[in-house]
Scaffold this motif. Sequence first.
Motif, short mmCIF file in Angstrom:
data_model
loop_
_atom_site.label_atom_id
_atom_site.label_comp_id
_atom_site.label_asym_id
_atom_site.label_seq_id
_atom_site.Cartn_x
_atom_site.Cartn_y
_atom_site.Cartn_z
N GLN A 16 1.59 9.55 -5.80
CA GLN A 16 2.08 10.90 -5.53
C GLN A 16 3.11 11.33 -6.57
O GLN A 16 3.12 12.48 -7.01
CB GLN A 16 2.69 10.97 -4.12
CG GLN A 16 1.67 10.80 -3.00
CD GLN A 16 0.63 11.93 -3.01
OE1 GLN A 16 0.95 13.08 -3.26
NE2 GLN A 16 -0.62 11.56 -2.73
N LEU A 17 3.99 10.41 -6.96
CA LEU A 17 4.99 10.74 -7.99
C LEU A 17 4.33 11.04 -9.32
O LEU A 17 4.76 11.92 -10.05
CB LEU A 17 5.99 9.58 -8.13
CG LEU A 17 6.97 9.39 -6.96
CD1 LEU A 17 7.81 8.14 -7.18
CD2 LEU A 17 7.87 10.62 -6.82
N ASN A 18 3.27 10.30 -9.66
CA ASN A 18 2.55 10.57 -10.91
C ASN A 18 1.88 11.94 -10.87
O ASN A 18 1.85 12.65 -11.88
CB ASN A 18 1.50 9.48 -11.15
CG ASN A 18 2.12 8.18 -11.61
OD1 ASN A 18 3.19 8.18 -12.22
ND2 ASN A 18 1.47 7.07 -11.30
N VAL A 19 1.36 12.32 -9.70
CA VAL A 19 0.75 13.65 -9.56
C VAL A 19 1.80 14.73 -9.77
O VAL A 19 1.59 15.71 -10.49
CB VAL A 19 0.08 13.79 -8.18
CG1 VAL A 19 -0.33 15.24 -7.93
CG2 VAL A 19 -1.13 12.88 -8.09
N LEU A 20 2.98 14.55 -9.14
CA LEU A 20 4.06 15.53 -9.31
C LEU A 20 4.53 15.60 -10.76
O LEU A 20 4.79 16.69 -11.29
CB LEU A 20 5.24 15.16 -8.40
CG LEU A 20 5.01 15.32 -6.89
CD1 LEU A 20 6.21 14.79 -6.13
CD2 LEU A 20 4.77 16.79 -6.54
N LYS A 21 4.63 14.45 -11.42
CA LYS A 21 5.03 14.43 -12.82
C LYS A 21 4.03 15.19 -13.69
O LYS A 21 4.40 15.97 -14.56
CB LYS A 21 5.15 12.98 -13.30
CG LYS A 21 5.57 12.85 -14.75
CD LYS A 21 5.67 11.38 -15.14
CE LYS A 21 6.03 11.24 -16.62
NZ LYS A 21 6.12 9.80 -17.02
N THR A 22 2.74 14.96 -13.44
CA THR A 22 1.70 15.66 -14.20
C THR A 22 1.77 17.16 -13.98
O THR A 22 1.64 17.96 -14.92
CB THR A 22 0.31 15.13 -13.81
OG1 THR A 22 0.27 13.72 -14.06
CG2 THR A 22 -0.78 15.82 -14.62
N MET A 23 2.00 17.57 -12.73
CA MET A 23 2.10 19.00 -12.43
C MET A 23 3.28 19.63 -13.17
O MET A 23 3.17 20.72 -13.74
CB MET A 23 2.24 19.19 -10.92
CG MET A 23 1.00 18.83 -10.12
SD MET A 23 1.27 18.93 -8.33
CE MET A 23 1.66 20.67 -8.15
N LEU A 24 4.43 18.94 -13.18
CA LEU A 24 5.60 19.46 -13.88
C LEU A 24 5.36 19.56 -15.38
O LEU A 24 5.75 20.55 -16.02
CB LEU A 24 6.82 18.58 -13.59
CG LEU A 24 7.36 18.63 -12.15
CD1 LEU A 24 8.46 17.60 -11.96
CD2 LEU A 24 7.89 20.03 -11.83
N ASN A 61 0.83 -1.21 0.00
CA ASN A 61 0.00 0.00 0.00
C ASN A 61 0.86 1.26 0.00
O ASN A 61 0.54 2.25 -0.69
CB ASN A 61 -0.92 0.00 1.22
CG ASN A 61 -1.98 -1.08 1.15
OD1 ASN A 61 -2.33 -1.54 0.06
ND2 ASN A 61 -2.48 -1.52 2.29
N LEU A 62 1.95 1.24 0.75
CA LEU A 62 2.85 2.39 0.78
C LEU A 62 3.48 2.63 -0.58
O LEU A 62 3.59 3.76 -1.05
CB LEU A 62 3.94 2.17 1.83
CG LEU A 62 4.98 3.29 2.00
CD1 LEU A 62 4.29 4.60 2.40
CD2 LEU A 62 6.03 2.90 3.02
N GLU A 63 3.87 1.54 -1.26
CA GLU A 63 4.44 1.66 -2.59
C GLU A 63 3.44 2.26 -3.57
O GLU A 63 3.77 3.12 -4.39
CB GLU A 63 4.90 0.28 -3.08
CG GLU A 63 5.53 0.29 -4.46
CD GLU A 63 5.92 -1.10 -4.92
OE1 GLU A 63 6.60 -1.22 -5.94
OE2 GLU A 63 5.54 -2.08 -4.23
N ALA A 64 2.19 1.81 -3.48
CA ALA A 64 1.15 2.33 -4.37
C ALA A 64 0.90 3.82 -4.12
O ALA A 64 0.75 4.62 -5.05
CB ALA A 64 -0.14 1.54 -4.20
N GLN A 65 0.87 4.21 -2.83
CA GLN A 65 0.65 5.62 -2.51
C GLN A 65 1.80 6.50 -3.00
O GLN A 65 1.57 7.58 -3.55
CB GLN A 65 0.48 5.78 -1.00
CG GLN A 65 -0.80 5.15 -0.45
CD GLN A 65 -0.86 5.21 1.06
OE1 GLN A 65 -0.06 5.88 1.70
NE2 GLN A 65 -1.81 4.48 1.65
N LEU A 66 3.03 6.03 -2.83
CA LEU A 66 4.18 6.79 -3.33
C LEU A 66 4.14 6.92 -4.85
O LEU A 66 4.44 7.97 -5.41
CB LEU A 66 5.48 6.12 -2.89
CG LEU A 66 5.84 6.23 -1.40
CD1 LEU A 66 7.08 5.40 -1.10
CD2 LEU A 66 6.06 7.68 -1.00
N GLY A 67 3.76 5.83 -5.54
CA GLY A 67 3.65 5.88 -6.99
C GLY A 67 2.61 6.89 -7.45
O GLY A 67 2.83 7.64 -8.40
#
Length: 315
Positions: A72-80, A64-70
């Motif tokens: 969040q990283l996708n959200v940051l990538k989309t924002m960039l 679950n932690l791995e999925a949540q980190l993934g």
Amino acid sequence: MLFVLVLSAVVLQAGASSSREVLETQQAVCQITTEELVATAQATVTRVLKGLCNAKEMEDRFHNLEAQLGDQLNVLKTMLLNMEDKLQEQDQANKRAHRRMMTALLRACPNGNNGKSSGVADTTAWDGENTTDAPETDDEDDDGDSEGPRAAELMRYNSTIHKELGGHHVFTYYWRVRHMEYKLTGWDPRRSLRSPSFYVSQGGYRMYLRLHPRQGGENVYVHAGLTRGDFDQSLSWPFKLKLRVHVLDQATDSTEDVVSRLWDPMHLCSGFNWQRPVSGDNYECVGLGFPQDVLRSRSYIWNDSIVVKLTVFLD
């Protein structure tokens, strides 16, 4: 009489019961030995450890932690990526405003050309997304078409409709790509660069180019594709205009451009590539490919940049 007492060490074990509890098991062994008797006793004590996770729970929590980190990283990538798109759009808007101002100044101050022609007639441009654009680049310090041995050609024909020597009416778009040496050697083989979007005519189809500088680690590919435009509802689909992709030889004397075959959308790829785009880009299908060694020969790279040309045949 010989009397010997042996007490074994306490053994700790962890296990999981059917209720997903973590258990601690203690085992003790006592042995008494005399001349007439040998006796052994064993005891086992089990207790439940509160507040600890068993192996299955630990695995689930890490997953679950791995999925949540993934996520969040996708959200940051989309924002960039969105920030990059916004900055690029603002940069293009500034360039268009600058070009309109320069065009108005040139019209107010005739340059004394006296109507001389270089042999290609019927040149037409429009005040839209790509009106006589300088070759688009991924460098914020781009200084436009006023550089390179073929700068006059780019200044005259970029984002214009004109008649070729063979009599065909064509649209041409030029795209300058900088920092090529780094892209050829330092980019990940899966990485690509997309050009700004452009219209092939006023109220016409909207297209883009994509460069893969290290496809497979040693090849260069330039592809052309369709993207969603403001006039798609009034156009005929599927896209049927033939096209050709070039990489310019930027030599000062005789030139030998790298040129693709004449691509006919009616006989290539699948219907998806040439149908009306639903959201964003259609996947590009046709273009030009060659080894990196070809690009390093002659003068295809000039001042660490290349110029890609797209020709779209309108008749």
